[in-house]
Design a protein around this motif. Structure first.
Motif, PDB file in Angstrom:
ATOM      1  N   GLN A 391     -16.394   3.223   3.565  1.00  0.00           N
ATOM      2  CA  GLN A 391     -16.393   3.712   2.191  1.00  0.00           C
ATOM      3  C   GLN A 391     -16.892   5.156   2.174  1.00  0.00           C
ATOM      4  OE1 GLN A 391     -18.841   1.436  -0.433  1.00  0.00           O
ATOM      5  NE2 GLN A 391     -18.117   2.452  -2.305  1.00  0.00           N
ATOM      6  N   GLY A 392     -16.200   5.992   1.452  1.00  0.00           N
ATOM      7  CA  GLY A 392     -16.583   7.396   1.364  1.00  0.00           C
ATOM      8  C   GLY A 392     -15.904   8.286   2.387  1.00  0.00           C
ATOM      9  N   SER A 393     -15.065   7.718   3.281  1.00  0.00           N
ATOM     10  CA  SER A 393     -14.343   8.545   4.251  1.00  0.00           C
ATOM     11  C   SER A 393     -13.388   9.462   3.508  1.00  0.00           C
ATOM     12  CB  SER A 393     -13.561   7.664   5.227  1.00  0.00           C
ATOM     13  OG  SER A 393     -14.441   6.879   6.000  1.00  0.00           O
ATOM     14  N   SER A 394     -13.413  10.734   3.844  1.00  0.00           N
ATOM     15  CA  SER A 394     -12.652  11.720   3.067  1.00  0.00           C
ATOM     16  C   SER A 394     -11.583  12.434   3.878  1.00  0.00           C
ATOM     17  CB  SER A 394     -13.621  12.758   2.473  1.00  0.00           C
ATOM     18  OG  SER A 394     -14.337  13.421   3.520  1.00  0.00           O
ATOM     19  N   SER A 395     -11.353  12.030   5.119  1.00  0.00           N
ATOM     20  CA  SER A 395     -10.340  12.698   5.925  1.00  0.00           C
ATOM     21  C   SER A 395      -8.955  12.416   5.363  1.00  0.00           C
ATOM     22  CB  SER A 395     -10.422  12.219   7.372  1.00  0.00           C
ATOM     23  OG  SER A 395     -10.070  10.843   7.471  1.00  0.00           O
ATOM     24  N   SER A 398      -7.707   9.004   6.247  1.00  0.00           N
ATOM     25  CA  SER A 398      -8.340   7.957   5.432  1.00  0.00           C
ATOM     26  C   SER A 398      -7.669   7.854   4.064  1.00  0.00           C
ATOM     27  CB  SER A 398      -9.831   8.246   5.259  1.00  0.00           C
ATOM     28  OG  SER A 398     -10.507   8.206   6.501  1.00  0.00           O
ATOM     29  N   GLN A 399      -7.285   8.995   3.505  1.00  0.00           N
ATOM     30  CA  GLN A 399      -6.594   8.984   2.222  1.00  0.00           C
ATOM     31  C   GLN A 399      -5.242   8.297   2.336  1.00  0.00           C
ATOM     32  OE1 GLN A 399      -6.415  12.995   0.704  1.00  0.00           O
ATOM     33  NE2 GLN A 399      -8.608  13.348   1.035  1.00  0.00           N
ATOM     34  N   GLN A 402      -5.837   4.539   2.449  1.00  0.00           N
ATOM     35  CA  GLN A 402      -6.129   4.014   1.113  1.00  0.00           C
ATOM     36  C   GLN A 402      -4.859   3.897   0.274  1.00  0.00           C
ATOM     37  OE1 GLN A 402      -9.083   6.722  -0.374  1.00  0.00           O
ATOM     38  NE2 GLN A 402     -10.763   5.808   0.790  1.00  0.00           N
ATOM     39  N   GLU A 425     -10.616  16.397  11.533  1.00  0.00           N
ATOM     40  CA  GLU A 425     -11.329  15.742  10.429  1.00  0.00           C
ATOM     41  C   GLU A 425     -11.852  14.368  10.851  1.00  0.00           C
ATOM     42  OE1 GLU A 425      -8.763  17.690   6.709  1.00  0.00           O
ATOM     43  OE2 GLU A 425      -8.557  15.581   7.254  1.00  0.00           O
ATOM     44  N   GLU A 429     -15.936  13.374  11.132  1.00  0.00           N
ATOM     45  CA  GLU A 429     -16.532  12.268  10.388  1.00  0.00           C
ATOM     46  C   GLU A 429     -17.221  11.280  11.325  1.00  0.00           C
ATOM     47  OE1 GLU A 429     -14.014  10.250   7.648  1.00  0.00           O
ATOM     48  OE2 GLU A 429     -14.369  11.748   6.087  1.00  0.00           O
TER      49      GLU A 429
END
Length: 442
Positions: A391-395, A398-399, A402, A425, A429
């Motif tokens: 949760q909170g992964s922003s690469s 990861s997007q 999701q 990225e 992370e």
């Protein structure tokens, strides 16, 4: 004459500072640099090696030796006015591989030291200061006498210097030939005669190199890494005596950054890859490692994705790897302990596991990088995998993952610097979480 006086005054400044510091009851932790090529250290009387504690008494002593940073490497830099402060920040507290001065340079510095103490030269400004500690210079033995130390010890009456004793210590080099040594009893008798003493105590010192820099493969033969044991004991009975079991031993480990023997070598390799990727984004050119192993990065990624698909389909067979792990000896026990401290986290998500497959020597070209991400993106688009991410992964990857949860992903063009940016990225992370996890856990 002006240059000589300038050198004396410069050396005087160093000694004056040290004397004032010593008056406060503190010994500086770091050596100071004199004229870019010489280290000046103030050591106490707790030296473990009796061979290097032959000066008079147990008081503090100046030690001069070659600076640990090369004068040649600094020749292109502008001279610093804050050399002393700079050196105290970057030099280690202890230098296991001491560097010796040339005999000529050592004699020059000893001469300057004696001139500083000369009461007949009041312009040097030493008259208002206390008598400084003795000075010993480590020499390289390049002269015909094989001089390894030159020392100067002030003779004093109260707070006044009345003279200086100059000492030289020569050595023909290490040897295991016992016939070249005097008998221990004869040595004790000679000591009693020379020093008018009826009591002689003996101390033993031995150093064993467990791993020496010269024993490493050619690629890092110049490394300053070493591992050795210093052993001390009292009551020596014979020359070249084997240390008894009651000896005190100290393990000294010095590993340079990037040494394969370091327990954090894998972290070092990950950081090097991140730096290479970041540099590639700036310059447009990325240095890829030579391919190694029988499997390529796309093959490893494909196997990884196949395993995930089996888990999603319920066909995956879990193996108990603990049954195959068995400590064979003490060395394996130590290795296991190190790995338990610096090993991989147990909560790696999909992107972090993917990074582990692609990092270091796996991805060896830009095309392999594209192939790896193409396999991942196609598996996500087809719904063959539904990977878990933190949760909170922003690469960017990861997007995309999701988005795949909802069955709709944006089109990705794996061209130009996009694949490198995606890998960078993911690696950043993972490394952030590694560091946070380690420092919180420890």
């Amino acid at each position: 004459r002006g240059i000589l006086r300038g050198k004396v005054v410069c050396l005087n400044v160093f000694f004056s500072f040290r004397i004032r510091e010593e008056g406060k009851g503190s010994i500086p932790e770091h050596p100071y640099i004199y004229e870019t090529d010489v280290e000046i250290s103030l050591v106490g009387g707790s030296c473990k090696n009796p061979v290097e504690k032959f000066w008079n008494g147990s008081s503090a002593t100046y030690i001069l030796q070659k600076a640990t940073h090369s004068e040649e490497s600094d020749s292109m830099e502008e001279s610093r006015t804050d050399d002393a402060v700079y050196a105290s920040e970057v030099l280690p507290k202890e230098n296991p591989g001491a560097l010796a001065l040339s005999v000529g340079r050592a004699k020059q510095l000893i001469s300057l030291y004696t001139m500083v103490q000369n009461p007949n030269v009041p312009s040097l400004g030493m008259s208002d200061l206390a008598v400084p500690p003795p000075l010993w210079a480590r020499c390289d033995g390049s002269d015909p006498q094989h001089t390894c130390w030159i020392g100067a010890e002030p003779l004093k009456a109260g707070n006044k210097v009345t003279g200086i004793n100059i000492y030289t210590v020569s050595c023909d080099g290490p040897t295991a030939d016992k016939t070249r040594f005097p008998n221990l009893e004869e040595l004790k008798m000679e000591h009693k005669i020379r020093h008018h003493s009826s009591l002689v105590t003996t101390k033993g010192f031995a150093r064993y190199e467990l791993i020496a820099a010269a024993a490493i493969e050619d690629t890092i033969a110049e490394s300053g890494s070493n591992i050795y044991v210093d052993i001390t004991w009292n009551g020596v009975e014979k020359i070249l005596e084997t240390p008894p079991v009651i000896s005190a031993a100290t393990l000294n480990i010095a590993l340079e950054s990037g040494d394969p023997r370091s327990p954090v070598f894998q972290l070092y390799r990950e950081l090097q890859l991140l730096l290479a990727l970041a540099e590639g984004l700036k310059t447009g050119e990325t240095e890829w490692p030579e391919p190694s192993g029988s499997e390529s990065a796309p093959q490893l990624v494909q196997e990884f994705l196949t395993d995930l698909k089996k888990k999603l389909d319920g066909d995956y067979i879990f193996e108990d790897k603990n049954e195959t792990q068995k400590i064979q000896c003490d060395t394996a026990a130590v290795d296991s302990c190190i790995k338990s401290i610096f090993g991989e986290r147990g909560d790696l998500d999909f992107t972090e596991q993917l990074w582990c497959k692609m990092k270091s020597k796996c991805v060896s070209s830009y095309q392999e990088l594209i192939d790896c991400f193409t396999l991942v993106i196609k598996s996500l688009e087809r719904g063959e995998i539904q990977p878990w991410i933190h949760q909170g992964s922003s690469s960017f990857l990861s997007q995309l993952i999701q988005q795949s949860y909802h069955g709709k992903m944006e089109n990705v063009s794996l061209s130009d610097t996009t694949p490198i940016q995606m890998l960078l990225e993911v690696g950043l992370e993972k490394m952030k979480k590694d560091y946070v996890s380690f420092f919180i856990g420890e």
